[in-house]
Design an enzyme around this catalytic site. Structure first.
Site, PDB file in Angstrom:
ATOM      1  N   GLU A 157      16.129  -6.910 -17.087  1.00  0.00           N
ATOM      2  CA  GLU A 157      17.183  -6.476 -18.007  1.00  0.00           C
ATOM      3  C   GLU A 157      17.945  -7.710 -18.480  1.00  0.00           C
ATOM      4  O   GLU A 157      18.448  -8.486 -17.672  1.00  0.00           O
ATOM      5  CB  GLU A 157      18.137  -5.517 -17.294  1.00  0.00           C
ATOM      6  CG  GLU A 157      19.341  -5.098 -18.115  1.00  0.00           C
ATOM      7  CD  GLU A 157      20.340  -4.286 -17.312  1.00  0.00           C
ATOM      8  OE1 GLU A 157      21.229  -3.667 -17.933  1.00  0.00           O
ATOM      9  OE2 GLU A 157      20.239  -4.271 -16.063  1.00  0.00           O
ATOM     10  N   GLU A 240      30.119  -0.481 -20.631  1.00  0.00           N
ATOM     11  CA  GLU A 240      30.152  -0.134 -19.219  1.00  0.00           C
ATOM     12  C   GLU A 240      31.620  -0.036 -18.803  1.00  0.00           C
ATOM     13  O   GLU A 240      32.251  -1.060 -18.535  1.00  0.00           O
ATOM     14  CB  GLU A 240      29.439  -1.188 -18.377  1.00  0.00           C
ATOM     15  CG  GLU A 240      27.939  -1.209 -18.562  1.00  0.00           C
ATOM     16  CD  GLU A 240      27.257  -2.194 -17.629  1.00  0.00           C
ATOM     17  OE1 GLU A 240      26.163  -1.886 -17.125  1.00  0.00           O
ATOM     18  OE2 GLU A 240      27.829  -3.288 -17.391  1.00  0.00           O
TER      19      GLU A 240
END
Length: 376
Positions: A157, A240
């Site tokens: 990622e 996030e």
């Protein structure tokens, strides 16, 4: 009392005008585009599609508190974000939108997964709206995997942190700085127990940017966290949040994946089979290096970029026969006008001088135009 003829004519005139107006309105309603209402999602893993090509997802997995996102024609906004979680752990969620595949849900018409070696460029653009009464990061995610999987977590990622508010930090630890896409970033590397994570943190908030996803994919390749034979499975943009988050929004998003025929991601063509000789002369506090690239493929290379990572404590102060992006950590050397062509079997040499602290070491890996090179 009976109405006069004048009153009757007026009444008929008013009725005719009203009928004409109604006919005109009906014609307008049948020909004018109808605005699409925004869609609000409060289910933890609820999704919807915008522009017929991107998926908006609520993606609430770290809390039982309510979170709702409203998808718009150009992006989404968080309309409710209750609760909080400790900032030394995982965030509450990752409300986002994406091009590609996420847990078997693929965006309409996507060309992903796509092998890195087949992608010439992957231009993307993003615009964010930030708030101050929350703890969060604004992150663009790039997912890479050895296989074209669409059903779960990928091997690597890449996170681009456009902004962070509060005492939150990426997974892992800082490993240096890099210039990618013409911007300077602090680089973090680590593993979350499921996949490797390579993060690029902006020194100050970026509200909008146009860039090439492949610039970051090549960084993962040069650091040994991916290979040119791997697949780009999705690109995602969102937030996030750890605390609150209402009002955060992606106001615009675009993602395009362009395929190329050169087998070379993002640079002009020909084979990129290669080997690199790295000859260094080091002394206490400094060093010089001569780097020789050899094209070991059967086809010429027109235009080259050599990516590598300097060991900790080293910094480049000057260079010759190449243009350098970055002076410590991840570095990319690109050709100058007189050495841009690498014939089959041909070579290009450049060098640089720098400072160092501690025990001197050479870079452990090199990639030419995104393809790993042998070292000699």
């Amino acid at each position: 009392m009976r109405p006069s003829r004048l009153h009757a004519r007026r009444a008929r005139g008013l009725l005719g005008a009203l009928l004409t107006s109604l006919v005109s309105l009906a014609a307008l309603l049948t020909t004018a585009p109808v605005a699409q209402a925004d869609t609000t999602i409060c289910q933890p893993f609820g999704t919807t599609t915008i522009q017929g090509r991107y998926v908006v997802q609520n993606n609430r997995w770290g809390t039982s508190a309510t979170q709702c996102v409203t998808a718009t024609d150009s992006g989404f906004r968080i309309t409710q974000a209750d609760g909080s979680v400790p900032t030394n752990g995982a965030p509450k969620s990752y409300p986002s939108l994406y091009n590609g595949c996420h847990y078997t849900n693929c965006s309409p018409g996507t060309s992903l997964p796509a092998q890195l070696s087949t992608i010439s460029t992957a231009p993307s653009s993003i615009s964010f709206n930030y708030v101050n009464d929350a703890v969060y990061d604004a992150a663009y995610d790039i997912w890479l995997d050895p296989t074209p999987r669409t059903d779960g977590v990928n091997r690597t990622e890449i996170m681009i942190w456009f902004n962070r508010v509060g005492s939150v930090q990426p997974i892992g630890s800082p490993v240096g700085n890099a210039n990618v896409g013409g911007r300077n970033w602090q680089v973090w590397s680590g593993n979350n127990g499921s996949n490797d994570v390579l993060s690029f943190v902006a020194p100050s908030a970026i509200t909008s940017w146009n860039f090439d996803v492949m610039d970051f994919a090549r960084q993962a390749v040069s650091r040994g966290l991916a290979q040119n034979s791997w697949y780009l499975t999705s690109v995602q943009a969102g937030f996030e949040p750890w605390q609150n988050g209402t009002g955060l929004a992606v106001t615009s998003f675009s993602s395009i994946v362009n395929k190329g025929s050169s087998g070379d991601p993002g640079t002009p063509g020909g084979s990129t089979a290669c080997k690199v000789a790295y000859g260094a002369n080091a002394w206490q506090g400094g060093f010089t290096t001569d780097v020789t690239i050899t094209n070991t493929g059967a086809s010429p290379v027109s235009g080259w970029k050599l990516a590598f990572t300097l060991p900790s404590g080293q910094q480049i102060t000057s260079a010759w026969n190449a243009n350098l992006s970055g002076s410590s950590g991840a570095v990319t050397a690109s050709n100058v006008s007189h050495n841009s062509e690498l014939a089959a079997g041909g070579q290009a040499t450049f060098g640089f001088q720098g400072t160092s602290s501690g025990t001197f070491a050479k870079p452990s890996a090199f990639s030419l135009n995104g393809t790993s090179c042998a070292t000699v």
